[in-house]
Design a protein around this motif. Structure first.
Motif, PDB file in Angstrom:
ATOM      1  N   SER A 259       0.827  -1.196   0.000  1.00  0.00           N
ATOM      2  CA  SER A 259       0.000   0.000   0.000  1.00  0.00           C
ATOM      3  C   SER A 259       0.868   1.257   0.000  1.00  0.00           C
ATOM      4  N   VAL A 260       0.607   2.146  -0.939  1.00  0.00           N
ATOM      5  CA  VAL A 260       1.343   3.409  -1.009  1.00  0.00           C
ATOM      6  C   VAL A 260       1.006   4.278   0.199  1.00  0.00           C
ATOM      7  N   ARG A 261      -0.265   4.338   0.545  1.00  0.00           N
ATOM      8  CA  ARG A 261      -0.691   5.169   1.666  1.00  0.00           C
ATOM      9  C   ARG A 261      -0.057   4.703   2.972  1.00  0.00           C
ATOM     10  N   LYS A 262       0.003   3.390   3.182  1.00  0.00           N
ATOM     11  CA  LYS A 262       0.586   2.857   4.413  1.00  0.00           C
ATOM     12  C   LYS A 262       2.085   3.164   4.490  1.00  0.00           C
ATOM     13  N   TYR A 263       2.740   3.097   3.324  1.00  0.00           N
ATOM     14  CA  TYR A 263       4.180   3.401   3.311  1.00  0.00           C
ATOM     15  C   TYR A 263       4.429   4.843   3.741  1.00  0.00           C
ATOM     16  N   ASN A 425      -3.302   2.321  12.192  1.00  0.00           N
ATOM     17  CA  ASN A 425      -2.578   3.559  12.470  1.00  0.00           C
ATOM     18  C   ASN A 425      -1.116   3.235  12.765  1.00  0.00           C
ATOM     19  N   PRO A 426      -0.178   3.950  12.146  1.00  0.00           N
ATOM     20  CA  PRO A 426       1.235   3.701  12.447  1.00  0.00           C
ATOM     21  C   PRO A 426       1.554   4.114  13.868  1.00  0.00           C
ATOM     22  N   LEU A 427       2.478   3.394  14.498  1.00  0.00           N
ATOM     23  CA  LEU A 427       2.871   3.718  15.860  1.00  0.00           C
ATOM     24  C   LEU A 427       3.660   5.024  15.891  1.00  0.00           C
ATOM     25  N   ASP A 428       3.577   5.703  17.016  1.00  0.00           N
ATOM     26  CA  ASP A 428       4.373   6.910  17.202  1.00  0.00           C
ATOM     27  C   ASP A 428       5.819   6.483  17.454  1.00  0.00           C
ATOM     28  N   PRO A 429       6.752   6.837  16.564  1.00  0.00           N
ATOM     29  CA  PRO A 429       8.138   6.371  16.728  1.00  0.00           C
ATOM     30  C   PRO A 429       8.833   6.960  17.944  1.00  0.00           C
ATOM     31  N   PHE A 430       8.232   7.953  18.579  1.00  0.00           N
ATOM     32  CA  PHE A 430       8.848   8.582  19.739  1.00  0.00           C
ATOM     33  C   PHE A 430       8.347   7.994  21.056  1.00  0.00           C
ATOM     34  N   GLU A 431       7.519   6.965  20.982  1.00  0.00           N
ATOM     35  CA  GLU A 431       6.962   6.392  22.197  1.00  0.00           C
ATOM     36  C   GLU A 431       7.393   4.938  22.379  1.00  0.00           C
ATOM     37  N   ASP A 432       7.194   4.445  23.588  1.00  0.00           N
ATOM     38  CA  ASP A 432       7.445   3.060  23.973  1.00  0.00           C
ATOM     39  C   ASP A 432       8.932   2.746  24.064  1.00  0.00           C
ATOM     40  N   ASP A 433       9.240   1.713  24.675  1.00  0.00           N
ATOM     41  CA  ASP A 433      10.518   1.107  25.015  1.00  0.00           C
ATOM     42  C   ASP A 433      11.548   2.110  25.489  1.00  0.00           C
ATOM     43  N   ASP A 434      12.712   1.591  25.879  1.00  0.00           N
ATOM     44  CA  ASP A 434      13.722   2.411  26.550  1.00  0.00           C
ATOM     45  C   ASP A 434      14.301   3.488  25.648  1.00  0.00           C
ATOM     46  N   ALA A 435      14.370   3.211  24.330  1.00  0.00           N
ATOM     47  CA  ALA A 435      15.016   4.163  23.426  1.00  0.00           C
ATOM     48  C   ALA A 435      14.118   5.335  23.090  1.00  0.00           C
TER      49      ALA A 435
END
Length: 467
Positions: A259-263, A425-435
């Motif tokens: 999917s282009v939109r998902k990318y 919905n794509p995950l927020d790359p700034f959230e979750d786990d230690d990093a």
């Protein structure tokens, strides 16, 4: 835009104004007045600062990328697949650049002639092959000249980027083959690369001042013809970038059942940061994170492919840009390009992008292309005047391609997590786990040795501008 963006715009405006003032007060290329000389010194000094870091930057960035191959299971197959797709997309992009350069003709009609001493016979296939063989370990070239009137002798030390590229690849592969015994050398290389990038970032921060000098000197020397030509050049670059980003990439995604939109939804945080920060390496940790978390590429493969792409995959800087730039320089100085020279542009763009190294990549690639094709290097300083404007779009396309290729390869190899890719919905790359807590836009980043959100030493990586 960050505060850096308005500074660049202010530098562009001030450079044009000061250049016009210098020209109006009698400054010429042969006899510059005080203002003209000041602008020329500022511009040339900034270019010299950039060139100072080119040799170690290329050398250690390539070694660090090759060393990442040791981190991947089934590395050989995935590496070749990745490199193949790097080449395929680069080939498409450079062909688009050549077509746009010939259609737009951005450098035509300026009435300029080739600089004194220019030898138009240097760009040939044989010269390219000869240039691949290192003359010495550092790829250095020394030339001398004698002034009969003053009796003085001047020597100039230069470098051959192609030879440095060959040397770095050979050493990187050798270190990879040696294995554990080469670890101290590889760690040393990574450390040196981090130091070089820190110095480069300081130099990059001087870009507004350099822009004043470069554009001011170009305006004082060539007048409005230069401004008009550079405007057409900038427009041609952005047309090419938009075609690759919103036509070529979506077509490749569709052909591979994605999917282009998902990318774009998943990759957009990194593309957006790349546009603002103007650094592929600075965006690297975020690029890797969205590739894994939003697009479903396995962490083990992403930790190799995305860092490798940040130093070798540059559809904007190393394909579209050098193709249009070479044509612009040829047209600007009235040089006719042969079919062989067009083929050399394609060849250098496809196999030479490892020289770009993710920071001052376009400058290095432009120098490499002009040198190989045999065009006047004076064109480098001319195009650097508008480089900050086109660099934002170039870097965004670079990063989009660096995320696209691992996604395509993972899909074709059957290792892509389709449920993650197609999530509502794509995950927020700034959230979750230690990093996540350290992934702050604008913070400093470590170069190329990321492994699943961690640095080589196991510490969380950060995303932002190149250090």
């Amino acid at each position: 835009m960050t505060a850096f963006g308005p500074q660049i715009i202010a530098g562009l405006i001030l450079g044009v104004v000061l250049g016009l003032v210098a020209k109006a007060t009698g400054s010429t290329a042969d006899d510059p007045n005080a203002l003209g000389q000041t602008l020329e010194i500022i511009g040339s000094s900034y270019v010299s600062l950039l060139r100072t870091a080119v040799i170690p930057l290329i050398f250690f960035a390539i070694i660090a990328s090759i060393a990442n191959l040791a981190q991947v299971t089934n590395a050989a197959r995935l590496a070749w697949k990745t490199l193949l797709w790097f080449a395929i997309t680069a080939l498409i992009a450079v062909v688009i650049g050549i077509v746009l350069g010939t259609v737009f003709q951005p450098g035509a009609g300026t009435g300029q002639t080739a600089p004194e001493g220019y030898d138009g016979n240097t760009g040939s296939w044989l010269a390219f092959l000869e240039g691949l063989i290192p003359a010495n370990f550092l790829g250095l070239e020394v030339s001398g000249s004698f002034d009969a009137e003053s009796g003085s002798v001047s020597n100039r030390v230069g470098f051959n980027v192609l030879q440095i590229l060959v040397i770095a690849i050979a050493i990187g592969v050798a270190a990879l083959k040696v294995g554990k015994a080469a670890e101290p050398f590889l760690n040393f290389s990574r450390s040196i690369l981090a130091v070089i990038q820190k110095v480069l970032w300081w130099i990059i921060r001087l870009a507004p001042l350099g822009t004043v000098g470069l554009l001011g000197n170009a305006t004082a020397t060539y007048g409005w013809d230069t401004i008009g030509a550079l405007g057409k050049f900038t427009a041609a670059i952005y047309v090419g970038l938009l075609l690759v980003l919103f036509a070529v990439y979506p077509t490749l995604l569709k052909l591979n059942g994605l999917s282009v939109r998902k990318y774009f939804a998943g990759a957009w945080p990194a593309i957006q940061l790349a546009f603002v920060s103007r650094s592929s390496i600075g965006t690297l940790p975020l690029s890797q994170r969205v590739t894994e978390r939003n697009l479903g590429v396995p962490a083990g493969y992403a930790s190799f492919a995305v860092p490798l792409g940040a130093t070798t995959k540059m559809d904007g800087c190393a394909a579209i840009y050098p193709a249009i730039s070479a044509i612009f320089v040829a047209q600007f100085f009235g040089v006719d390009l042969s079919i062989m020279q067009y083929l050399l542009i394609v060849l250098v763009s496809v196999i030479g992008s490892a020289a770009t190294a993710g920071t001052t990549g376009a400058t290095v690639m432009l120098t490499l292309t002009l040198t190989t094709v045999g065009l006047p290097l004076e064109g480098v300083a001319l195009l650097l005047a508008v480089d900050p404007i086109v660099d934002m779009g170039r870097t965004a396309v670079n990063v989009a391609g660096q995320i696209l290729v691992p996604t395509l390869v993972a899909k074709r190899e059957g290792i892509l997590d389709d449920s993650t890719y197609n999530a509502a919905n794509p995950l927020d790359p700034f959230e979750d786990d230690d990093a996540a807590a350290t992934l702050e836009v604008g913070s400093e980043s470590t170069p190329g040795e990321t492994h699943g959100g961690k640095t080589h030493d196991g510490e969380p990586v950060t995303a932002g501008r190149a250090s």
